[in-house]
Design a protein around this motif. Structure first.
Motif, PDB file in Angstrom:
ATOM      1  N   ALA A  67      63.915  47.358 -57.399  1.00  0.00           N
ATOM      2  CA  ALA A  67      63.128  46.833 -58.168  1.00  0.00           C
ATOM      3  C   ALA A  67      61.751  46.102 -57.666  1.00  0.00           C
ATOM      4  N   GLU A  68      60.696  46.243 -58.409  1.00  0.00           N
ATOM      5  CA  GLU A  68      59.364  45.840 -57.907  1.00  0.00           C
ATOM      6  C   GLU A  68      59.303  44.120 -57.932  1.00  0.00           C
ATOM      7  N   ASP A  69      60.092  43.696 -59.041  1.00  0.00           N
ATOM      8  CA  ASP A  69      59.705  42.023 -59.118  1.00  0.00           C
ATOM      9  C   ASP A  69      60.936  41.763 -58.442  1.00  0.00           C
ATOM     10  N   LEU A  70      60.659  40.345 -57.841  1.00  0.00           N
ATOM     11  CA  LEU A  70      61.989  39.576 -56.928  1.00  0.00           C
ATOM     12  C   LEU A  70      62.544  38.710 -57.911  1.00  0.00           C
ATOM     13  N   THR A  71      63.610  38.223 -57.508  1.00  0.00           N
ATOM     14  CA  THR A  71      64.283  36.991 -58.431  1.00  0.00           C
ATOM     15  C   THR A  71      63.624  35.830 -57.931  1.00  0.00           C
ATOM     16  N   GLU A  72      64.255  34.712 -58.624  1.00  0.00           N
ATOM     17  CA  GLU A  72      63.709  33.329 -58.119  1.00  0.00           C
ATOM     18  C   GLU A  72      64.099  32.976 -56.655  1.00  0.00           C
ATOM     19  N   THR A  73      65.197  33.500 -56.392  1.00  0.00           N
ATOM     20  CA  THR A  73      65.752  33.190 -54.891  1.00  0.00           C
ATOM     21  C   THR A  73      65.165  34.269 -53.817  1.00  0.00           C
ATOM     22  N   GLY A  74      64.020  35.033 -54.055  1.00  0.00           N
ATOM     23  CA  GLY A  74      63.654  35.780 -53.281  1.00  0.00           C
ATOM     24  C   GLY A  74      64.304  37.063 -52.946  1.00  0.00           C
ATOM     25  N   GLU A  75      65.316  37.436 -54.095  1.00  0.00           N
ATOM     26  CA  GLU A  75      66.225  38.820 -53.912  1.00  0.00           C
ATOM     27  C   GLU A  75      65.475  40.049 -54.967  1.00  0.00           C
ATOM     28  N   ARG A  76      65.766  41.231 -54.170  1.00  0.00           N
ATOM     29  CA  ARG A  76      65.282  42.256 -54.860  1.00  0.00           C
ATOM     30  C   ARG A  76      66.521  42.998 -55.184  1.00  0.00           C
ATOM     31  N   GLU A  77      66.511  43.662 -56.428  1.00  0.00           N
ATOM     32  CA  GLU A  77      67.680  44.713 -56.801  1.00  0.00           C
ATOM     33  C   GLU A  77      67.395  46.092 -56.315  1.00  0.00           C
ATOM     34  N   VAL A  78      68.478  46.333 -55.504  1.00  0.00           N
ATOM     35  CA  VAL A  78      68.573  47.783 -55.225  1.00  0.00           C
ATOM     36  C   VAL A  78      69.635  48.894 -55.933  1.00  0.00           C
ATOM     37  N   PHE A  79      69.094  49.943 -56.375  1.00  0.00           N
ATOM     38  CA  PHE A  79      69.905  50.763 -57.151  1.00  0.00           C
ATOM     39  C   PHE A  79      70.321  52.277 -56.278  1.00  0.00           C
ATOM     40  N   PHE A  80      71.831  52.305 -56.079  1.00  0.00           N
ATOM     41  CA  PHE A  80      72.115  53.398 -55.377  1.00  0.00           C
ATOM     42  C   PHE A  80      73.357  54.080 -56.234  1.00  0.00           C
ATOM     43  N   GLU A  81      73.949  55.223 -55.560  1.00  0.00           N
ATOM     44  CA  GLU A  81      74.939  55.737 -56.020  1.00  0.00           C
ATOM     45  C   GLU A  81      75.952  55.851 -54.795  1.00  0.00           C
ATOM     46  N   LEU A  82      77.120  55.557 -55.175  1.00  0.00           N
ATOM     47  CA  LEU A  82      78.212  55.482 -54.086  1.00  0.00           C
ATOM     48  C   LEU A  82      79.102  56.673 -54.623  1.00  0.00           C
ATOM     49  N   ASN A  83      79.338  57.650 -53.913  1.00  0.00           N
ATOM     50  CA  ASN A  83      80.283  58.767 -54.329  1.00  0.00           C
ATOM     51  C   ASN A  83      80.096  59.158 -56.025  1.00  0.00           C
ATOM     52  N   GLY A  84      78.899  59.315 -56.200  1.00  0.00           N
ATOM     53  CA  GLY A  84      78.324  59.654 -57.482  1.00  0.00           C
ATOM     54  C   GLY A  84      78.535  58.778 -58.444  1.00  0.00           C
ATOM     55  N   THR A  85      78.919  57.458 -58.184  1.00  0.00           N
ATOM     56  CA  THR A  85      78.916  56.238 -59.218  1.00  0.00           C
ATOM     57  C   THR A  85      77.735  55.356 -58.927  1.00  0.00           C
ATOM     58  N   LEU A  86      77.060  55.053 -60.101  1.00  0.00           N
ATOM     59  CA  LEU A  86      75.659  54.365 -60.106  1.00  0.00           C
ATOM     60  C   LEU A  86      76.114  52.772 -59.898  1.00  0.00           C
ATOM     61  N   ARG A  87      75.508  52.152 -58.752  1.00  0.00           N
ATOM     62  CA  ARG A  87      75.531  50.833 -58.414  1.00  0.00           C
ATOM     63  C   ARG A  87      74.508  50.164 -58.088  1.00  0.00           C
ATOM     64  N   SER A  88      74.266  48.732 -57.991  1.00  0.00           N
ATOM     65  CA  SER A  88      73.239  47.920 -57.845  1.00  0.00           C
ATOM     66  C   SER A  88      73.565  46.926 -56.932  1.00  0.00           C
ATOM     67  N   VAL A  89      72.723  46.306 -56.080  1.00  0.00           N
ATOM     68  CA  VAL A  89      73.113  45.093 -55.273  1.00  0.00           C
ATOM     69  C   VAL A  89      71.729  44.267 -55.141  1.00  0.00           C
ATOM     70  N   LEU A  90      71.978  42.773 -55.194  1.00  0.00           N
ATOM     71  CA  LEU A  90      70.821  42.089 -55.092  1.00  0.00           C
ATOM     72  C   LEU A  90      70.762  41.755 -53.348  1.00  0.00           C
ATOM     73  N   ILE A  91      69.446  42.080 -52.892  1.00  0.00           N
ATOM     74  CA  ILE A  91      69.221  41.867 -51.303  1.00  0.00           C
ATOM     75  C   ILE A  91      68.276  41.002 -51.122  1.00  0.00           C
ATOM     76  N   LYS A  92      68.185  39.854 -50.266  1.00  0.00           N
ATOM     77  CA  LYS A  92      67.289  39.238 -49.967  1.00  0.00           C
ATOM     78  C   LYS A  92      66.184  40.162 -49.328  1.00  0.00           C
ATOM     79  N   ASP A  93      64.858  40.053 -49.577  1.00  0.00           N
ATOM     80  CA  ASP A  93      63.663  40.689 -49.231  1.00  0.00           C
ATOM     81  C   ASP A  93      62.972  39.342 -48.210  1.00  0.00           C
ATOM     82  N   LYS A  94      63.407  39.741 -47.006  1.00  0.00           N
ATOM     83  CA  LYS A  94      62.848  38.650 -46.006  1.00  0.00           C
ATOM     84  C   LYS A  94      61.200  38.907 -45.699  1.00  0.00           C
ATOM     85  N   GLU A  95      60.843  39.871 -45.646  1.00  0.00           N
ATOM     86  CA  GLU A  95      59.309  40.179 -45.684  1.00  0.00           C
ATOM     87  C   GLU A  95      58.331  39.632 -46.625  1.00  0.00           C
ATOM     88  N   ALA A  96      59.076  40.062 -48.166  1.00  0.00           N
ATOM     89  CA  ALA A  96      58.444  39.255 -49.148  1.00  0.00           C
ATOM     90  C   ALA A  96      58.594  37.867 -49.367  1.00  0.00           C
TER      91      ALA A  96
END
Length: 699
Positions: free
Chosen positions: A571-600
């Motif tokens: 995701a281009e936009d950061l959350t208020e806590t400085g996290e960014r949503e990352v979208f990925f496939e795990l064994n073909g299933t769509l998933r997402s996770v919020l990860i702290k963007d330390k550089e941003a």
């Protein structure tokens, strides 16, 4: 992902895939004991080699950053094709600290996995230093493992209660360690004896090491002459060492000096195995090791060709080829070395950001002047860059030589080398000459390591402490007489384990041992492991730099269970806590996770146009101290505040410790420049500062 060397694959293609590797010297040790092992080494015809590729080579060339993942990949090949090695050096030294701190691995697991008898299957560990050891032992059951033990300092940088050193050695033998190269950074005999006795009581092979400095072939260098080394060797033999080692940690042992020293030791101790360690910083390492062999050494240290040279050990292939067809023939096939080297040549490219070759392109004989240990060279380089001294590394090397003389011409190896290195960087950063340091010693705020060394916290140096420099720096500070760890109360392991179990799940006795040695580093590791799990299962490139968008990769989390992962988008936009949503496939299933963007988040912190309505975006500029105003105390270096020793209203004397700053493992005690009363304390614990930021104001 890297494949095993071609020779290993072809060697096992037509054989039983579960066939055990050939027997090695470890079988003699395990079946008959350390004394029989030492006798077998001494009676062996031909020169024996210890391979340092798994520890000192990558410590010296790649800042100790090589992961267990890459060591285990090649371990079966080594077990099957290098069974006649004296040992593999794969543990101890800086590996313990770095595995926990930077690689998020357990060094104990690394050892245990390498010792498993599974020559055809790669095993992946939970990340922890003990597990690193255990993983290796599973894969290499036939070759002895050797570690570097810092005497009374174990694998740390300070003194520990004696029961910590004894317990450490006991657990190490249980995890698969065999040979303990025991040394002391000052060749201080009482510290050496503690490590030797601890290793011997645990059932290990004791290899007492004399750390080498100076030049025994130069009559003008009198402090560390031949008589000094022979006298120390006599003490170590009397203390019961199984093998005697010369630890040439800076590569100062020239061929003529090697002939003199080894020859004298061989004449005096005809039945004792002699093992020589060096670094190839000057480019003369192969010549020196051949001279040692001719003079009667039984074992020399080498690294596989693609991980040799420069600040690492001399080339394995060069030594082997040089001795072919002679009475000292190693009986190691060159084609096997070529296959082994090819693996490391490819693997090494993954660690390019940690290469010492960023500034060191060739051997450099100025090591005979600055005497910087090979294992410290790259770390000193990284410290210099982190402190903003990257363009002044030549000045740091020159200052290292001057700092050594200021401190009395020390034996330089961890932790004494750190003392010299910290003082050298302090001098360059503050533009101080050796004369400035001497003249202003009473008013300067020296690095903590320098102050503690002068207090006697790592032992007593040969020839005593430098005076009047010591008295000027310490003033009325306490001094330690005798062995520093002797007065420390035994550690209560049960209490420490209970404390850790209250904060973290699945705490083992080895985790407790790690915490005894590195309290905060271990806690950080345990917290990381609970959040992220066993990151060692990731391929090295993925671990170091992360996957590219659209990239697919696999992670084997246990035998027969592999996850397929594909990174889709961020995701281009950061959350208020400085996290960014990352979208990925795990064994073909769509998933997402919020990860702290330390550089941003860093960018938000320093951006000059903060949104006044957004409280998370604050522009903070710390005030600078006025250099001409003695009532204002500034930071002598960039770093993090790790201790504040005073509060507003305190009356202080000149030299009173005020604040302790830390940067890249270098700690500096900021002392009060004048007597007075604390008016303001302008910093907080954990605050990151730049040089000259205001710390304290005085009335």
């Amino acid at each position: 992902m890297f494949l095993l060397p071609v020779a290993y694959l072809s060697a096992t293609a037509d054989e039983n895939p579960t066939k055990a590797p050939p027997k090695g010297f470890r079988q003699i040790y395990k079946e008959e004991g350390p004394a029989a092992f030492a006798k077998a080494i001494r009676n062996h015809k031909g020169l024996l080699l210890m391979d340092t590729t798994f520890r000192d080579a990558h410590q010296s060339l790649l800042a100790t950053r090589v992961r267990t993942h890459d060591l285990l990949n090649v371990s079966p090949f080594v077990a099957h094709n290098f069974s006649n090695l004296y040992a593999l050096e794969n543990w101890g030294g800086a590996t313990f600290d770095v595995a926990l701190r930077f690689l998020h691995e357990c060094p104990w697991e690394r050892l245990e996995e390498m010792r498993k008898l599974i020559p055809n299957t790669l095993r992946f560990l939970h990340e922890c230093p003990w597990e690193r050891l255990e993983e290796m032992r599973k894969l290499i059951p036939n070759i002895p493992f050797q570690m570097l033990l810092r005497g009374a300092n174990a694998v740390g940088y300070t003194n520990y209660p004696d029961n910590v050193v004894y317990k450490f050695c006991e657990l190490s033998v249980q995890a698969g360690m065999d040979i303990f190269r025991v040394f002391d950074s000052l060749n201080y005999l009482p510290n050496l004896i503690v490590g030797m006795e601890a290793a011997g009581k645990a059932g290990g092979i004791v290899e007492a090491a004399i750390s080498y400095s100076g030049d025994v072939s130069n009559p003008n260098k009198k402090k560390y002459d031949l008589k000094y080394y022979l006298n120390l060797a006599e003490e170590l033999v009397r203390a019961g060492t199984h093998v005697l080692a010369i630890k040439d940690m800076a590569g100062l042992l020239k061929p003529r000096a090697a002939t003199m020293l080894v020859g004298a030791l061989r004449d005096k101790y005809p039945e004792l195995p002699i093992h020589i360690h060096t670094h190839d910083t000057s480019g003369a390492g192969v010549a020196s090791m051949l001279a040692c062999a001719q003079a009667g050494a039984d074992v020399v240290d080498v690294a596989v060709d693609s991980m040799s040279g420069l600040t690492s050990q001399p080339s394995m292939g060069a030594v082997v080829a040089s001795l072919q067809g002679t009475p000292l023939d190693t009986a190691i096939p060159l084609n096997m070395i070529s296959e082994y080297s090819a693996y490391w040549e490819q693997t090494r490219t993954l660690y390019a950001p940690f290469e010492c070759t960023t500034t060191m392109k060739s051997g450099n004989a100025d090591v005979y002047i600055n005497e910087i240990p090979g294992g410290q060279y790259t770390n000193l380089q990284f410290q210099a860059y982190s402190l903003g001294l990257g363009d002044f590394f030549e000045d740091v090397k020159k200052a290292y030589s001057e700092a050594n003389i200021l401190l009395g011409d020390l034996i330089k190896v961890t932790p004494s080398s750190k003392v010299v290195g910290d003082l050298a960087q302090f001098m360059v950063q503050n533009k101080l000459s050796a004369k400035d340091v001497e003249d202003r010693a009473e008013e300067l705020s020296f690095p903590k390591s320098v102050v503690e060394f002068l207090q006697g916290s790592i032992g007593q140096p040969h020839g005593g402490f430098p005076e009047p420099f010591r008295s000027k720096v310490l003033k009325n500070m306490p001094r330690i007489e005798g062995r520093p760890g002797m007065s420390l109360a035994p550690l209560n392991f049960d209490s420490l384990k209970q404390e850790l179990q209250e904060q973290y799940a699945n705490v083992s006795d080895k985790d407790v041992m790690s915490a005894a040695l590195y309290p905060q580093v271990t806690k950080d590791f345990l917290g990381f492991r609970e959040i992220y799990g066993p990151v060692d299962k990731l391929d090295t490139r993925i671990f170091l730099v992360g996957p590219k968008v659209g990239e697919e990769f696999e992670v084997t989390i246990e035998k027969g269970k592999t996850l397929g992962i594909k990174t889709l988008a961020m995701a281009e936009d950061l959350t208020e806590t400085g996290e960014r949503e990352v979208f990925f496939e795990l064994n073909g299933t769509l998933r997402s996770v919020l990860i702290k963007d330390k550089e941003a988040r860093k960018e938000l912190h320093i951006h000059p146009k903060a949104d006044k309505g957004n409280k998370s975006q604050v522009l903070h500029i710390h005030p600078k101290a006025d250099k001409g105003n003695k009532s204002q105390v500034g930071a002598p270096m960039p770093g993090t505040v790790i201790d504040v020793r005073v509060k507003v209203g305190d009356m202080v004397e000149k030299g009173t410790p005020l604040v302790i700053l830390s940067a890249m493992k270098m700690e500096t005690v900021v002392q009060c420049p004048v007597a007075g009363k604390i008016k303001t304390v302008d910093i907080n614990m954990g605050m990151k500062l730049e040089a000259e930021d205001l710390l304290i104001t005085l009335e």
